[in-house]
Each structure stands twice: as C-alpha cells, then as structure tokens.
Write an enzyme that holds these catalytic residues in place. Structure first.
Site, PDB file in Angstrom:
ATOM      1  N   HIS A   8       0.847  -1.194   0.000  1.00  0.00           N
ATOM      2  CA  HIS A   8       0.000   0.000   0.000  1.00  0.00           C
ATOM      3  C   HIS A   8       0.881   1.242   0.000  1.00  0.00           C
ATOM      4  O   HIS A   8       1.872   1.328   0.731  1.00  0.00           O
ATOM      5  CB  HIS A   8      -0.905  -0.008   1.236  1.00  0.00           C
ATOM      6  N   ASP A  52      -3.767   9.079   3.391  1.00  0.00           N
ATOM      7  CA  ASP A  52      -3.940   7.663   3.068  1.00  0.00           C
ATOM      8  C   ASP A  52      -5.270   7.520   2.344  1.00  0.00           C
ATOM      9  O   ASP A  52      -6.318   7.926   2.862  1.00  0.00           O
ATOM     10  CB  ASP A  52      -3.916   6.825   4.347  1.00  0.00           C
ATOM     11  N   CYS A  91      -4.057   2.763  -5.129  1.00  0.00           N
ATOM     12  CA  CYS A  91      -3.451   3.565  -4.061  1.00  0.00           C
ATOM     13  C   CYS A  91      -2.250   4.366  -4.575  1.00  0.00           C
ATOM     14  O   CYS A  91      -2.060   5.534  -4.193  1.00  0.00           O
ATOM     15  CB  CYS A  91      -3.029   2.665  -2.904  1.00  0.00           C
TER      16      CYS A  91
END
Length: 489
Positions: free
Chosen positions: A380, A397, A448
């Site tokens: 991630h 995030d 991401c």
C-alpha cells in the site's frame, strides 16, 4: 386360623366386630384403615340347638344380623395435627375449602340474578330450562325485591338486590320466556357494589372536568401567545442576518484536459505486448529506463512500481523549474528515502544526510514550501507531507489509515536537517500533526499509487483535492503519456 372358643364355637365378639365394620361411617374415607379381619370356620359355628338346613349356604347367610343404615351426619375429612413447640395446630383446611366453594356459589348466583334485571317478556326468547325451576322470584314492579333459593343442603338463603335502573324485569315466574334488552347494560351490571356518585359520566364529575379544563385554557392561551411572539422575533433575527452565499468550487481545467486521439493511440501502442522488452523512455537525471514491461503498471487494475513513481516525481520537479511562478516550491523525495531514514534498526539520519546537500539540490529543504515523502507499506502506498509554510505535518492515506510513527520520524528529521545544513534549530515536534480525513479515497485495491501521485500533483499546483475514483482511468492514461514524452503538464 380363626379364633375359636374352648367349646369349638365362635364367640360373640367376632359377630360384633363384623357388625361394627359394616356400620362404621368412616369406612369409605380415603384415610380409613381397616383392621385385620378375623378368620374362622362356619362349619364349627353351627348351633346345636337348631336343626340343620338342607341348604347350608342359605342357613349361614340368614344368621347374619340385618345391616343398619348409618346415622345421617355431615362428612368430616380427616385432620392431621401439626405439632409445633409441643402444641397441636388447629386443623381448618376442611372449613376453608367449604367456605371457598360457598363463596364461589354465592358469587355465581349473584351475577346470574343481577343479569335477570334486564330480562323482559317478548317474542324473541331464550328458554332457561330446568335451571329456572329451582328459583322462585316474585316481583310486582320493575325492581326485584327478594329471591328464595333452595339448595341441596336444605338451607334457605334470602338475597336482597339493588333496584334496577330500567324496567328490565316485570314479572319472572317459573317456566316463562324472557328476552334480553341490552347486553351491554347486563355486562355493566355485574358489579353489584358500584357507586353511582363516583361515576365519571355523572353530572358532578363532568362539571369538575369542565372547571379544570377552563383553568388550563387560560394557561394554554398565555403559552400560545409567547410561542407566536418568539417565532416573530426569530424571523426578524433571520432577516437581519446577511445571507451567506455558498462559494462554488471551480474545478480547474488543466488537471483534467482530455487526451487527443493521437495521444491515446500512442499510449495504447506502448501498452501492447510487442514493446515489453523495448525501452520506451529514458530519464537522464535519474538514470531510469522505462520499458514496455515497466509501463504496464499504468494499465487498468495494475499496481504502480518504483520506477514509474520516481520518474513522474522527477517530471513534477522539472515542471516547477520551468514555471516557478505557477507552481509551489517543493521537494520530492523518491520512494527509497523513508526506507533509508527508518529501517529495521530504527531512525538513522546519517543514512540520508548526503541526499540533500546544497551542491546536489541547489537549495535548502527549509526554504521549500512543501516536502513530499512517498511511503510504501508493503502492499500500500501513502504520502507524508512536510508543510514548512504552515508548520504542519500531514499524512494522507487513500484508505483513511493513520500512522503517528511516520510523522514523528519526519519531525525529528527536519530538526536534524535544519541543524546540519543551515545551523538553525527547528522544533518540528511542536508542529501540528494532521491525519487528513476529508480527501479522495480509493474504492478498489489497486489505485493507491495513483491516488498518491495525484495528491502530490494537486498540492504542488496549490489546488484542493478535487478528484475522485472516477478519474483514475484518465489519470493512468495521462501519466503514461507524460512519462513517454518525459514532460509533466
């Protein structure tokens, strides 16, 4: 063997014992225990003075005394004394049971007689049958005076009833037919001890309710007046306030310029399998070659790799250098910086001390508006931002995660960097640390890296994060086009 006298004849006591057994009134009781019968022979008990009969069975039966009927008396249940402190407790269980059934009988009889007050003669009738024959009611007017009931115990009871509220019963005699006028009135009359004066429907109770309602009406009118007055005041206050005009968020055009047909065709040719081993672009300053296989990470549903991310960050820095007035002054660390700064052994400033020398960069980090640090957490990508202008540390995030350790490490790094390169003491630990929540978030498991690059792109433009998951396919094609041409727009 039976008990026999000396002269081989039965004693009179045996006959007396049999006679007592037959006449004992408690013989049928469940608690009665009969004593053991005496056994004797009829052959030995014949009287020598009487001639023998031809039928010995009949002669023997005729000698038994005639059974006498027991005295008529009230049956009593057996009682057991309960000893407590040496005294026997009086047994009144039988008396309580008898009183219980008597009360039940009286209640049922009273309810039935009360219901008869609303019964009249008529064409529509209900035959009461044999139950009416047991009662004799004499009445000369609309009220029932007395009822004489004869029960099985030969006891006579006379019950006085209240006069009825209507001409319910005119003349009730044995064997006559009856008609029920109003069943609701009959049900209401089952309560014999009603107090008419306490009835809520009476005139006096109605007057009391009216008086209490009138007292409340004055209070309700006063409260209603206050409510109307306060509503008018509130409306005046709202009118006096200046109306706030909602600012319309203008979406910039440059980050969303669509690709032309030639640009899309160029990108799709680069994604083809024929160019997997072919070097499509080479960035000289970072010495990174972009092959067709490396560029495949920008196809839909693919994870971004380090080469593509680092080349794109170099292109953003070159864009700022070309047009310094249009973009913020920023520094873009590559994807390996944070791994060197914080490794398995912990925080290590010496491992990255030579990365930001004045000779290599041409500027000091404390002079930058923003410093972007890509963070790779196994599978991630996230972003940390050092905002020197506002003295903030931000963490972004796309899955709304938080990690205070990252911001603490970067705060310590800024203090060491300022002291090492500029000789200034900066306490970055006192800066605000913010985990940004109101930001575009991914709706899948592979965008991401693309979200992280667009966070950097929009912040470097001085724009808000005005994009969403729907723009990701376009951003992938646009990033591939900019890498192939080695120019970020």
């Amino acid at each position: 063997m039976g008990a026999v006298a000396i002269n081989r004849k039965r004693s009179d006591e045996s006959f007396n014992f049999i006679n007592q057994q037959s006449t004992n009134p408690l013989r049928n009781s469940p608690y009665f225990q009969a004593s053991k019968k005496r056994r004797f022979s009829f052959a030995m008990s014949e009287d020598s003075g009487k001639p023998a009969s031809s039928n010995p069975t009949i002669s023997r039966i005729s000698r038994y005394p005639d059974a006498k009927a027991p005295l008529r008396r009230e049956i009593h249940a057996p009682s057991r004394g309960i000893l407590r402190y040496g005294k026997a407790k009086s047994n009144d269980y039988c008396e309580k049971d008898a009183n219980f059934f008597v009360r039940k009988y009286d209640d049922a009889k009273r309810s039935a007689l009360e219901a008869l007050r609303f019964v009249n003669k008529g064409k529509d009738f209900v035959d009461l049958g044999d139950e009416v024959e047991k009662e004799e009611v004499v009445s000369d007017d609309s009220s029932v005076q007395a009822i004489e009931v004869i029960d099985c115990d030969d006891d006579e009871e006379k019950k006085n009833l209240q006069p009825s509220f209507s001409s319910g019963v005119t003349d009730v005699k044995k064997g006559e037919n009856f008609r029920v006028e109003d069943t609701s009135m009959m049900l209401d009359s089952l309560s014999l001890d009603r107090d008419v004066d306490n009835d809520a429907s009476s005139l006096e109770a109605y007057r009391k309710l009216m008086q209490s309602a009138e007292k409340r009406n004055s209070k309700l009118e006063a409260l209603g007046f206050e409510i109307v007055l306060n509503e008018k005041k509130l409306s005046l206050l709202r009118q006096s306030r200046p109306k706030t005009v909602e600012k319309r968020v203008e979406v910039p055009r440059e980050p969303f310029i669509p690709l032309t047909e030639d640009e899309e065709a160029e990108v799709y040719r680069a994604f083809s399998g024929r160019n997997r081993r072919k070097v499509l672009a080479t960035h000289e300053n970072s010495n990174i070659d972009i092959t067709g296989e490396v560029l495949q990470c920008l196809t839909p549903s693919a994870w971004l790799n380090d080469e593509v991310i680092n080349v794109y960050l170099e292109l953003l820095k070159e864009r700022e250098t070309r047009e310094p007035k249009k973009y913020l002054k920023c520094h873009y660390f590559n994807t390996f910086f944070y791994k060197k700064l914080v490794s398995d052994s912990g925080y290590n400033f010496k491992a990255v001390r030579r990365w930001t020398t004045q000779r290599k960069l041409g500027y000091a980090l404390i002079d930058c508006d923003m410093i972007f640090v890509p963070i790779h957490r196994g599978v991630h990508w996230t972003l940390a931002v050092i905002n020197n202008r506002e003295s903030k540390l931000l963490y972004l995030d796309s899955l709304n995660g938080v990690d205070p350790m990252i911001l603490n490490a970067l705060a310590k790094y800024m203090g060491d960097e300022a002291n090492e390169k500029s000789g200034k003491k900066i306490d970055a630990n006192s800066w605000d640390m913010e985990f940004v929540e109101d930001l575009p978030q991914q709706k899948n498991g592979y965008d991401c890296g693309m979200f992280m690059l667009k966070y950097i792109d929009f912040f470097s433009r001085g724009l808000g994060l005005c994009f969403s998951q729907e723009h990701m396919p376009y951003f992938r094609l646009r990033t591939a086009k900019e890498i192939l041409r080695l120019r970020a727009d």
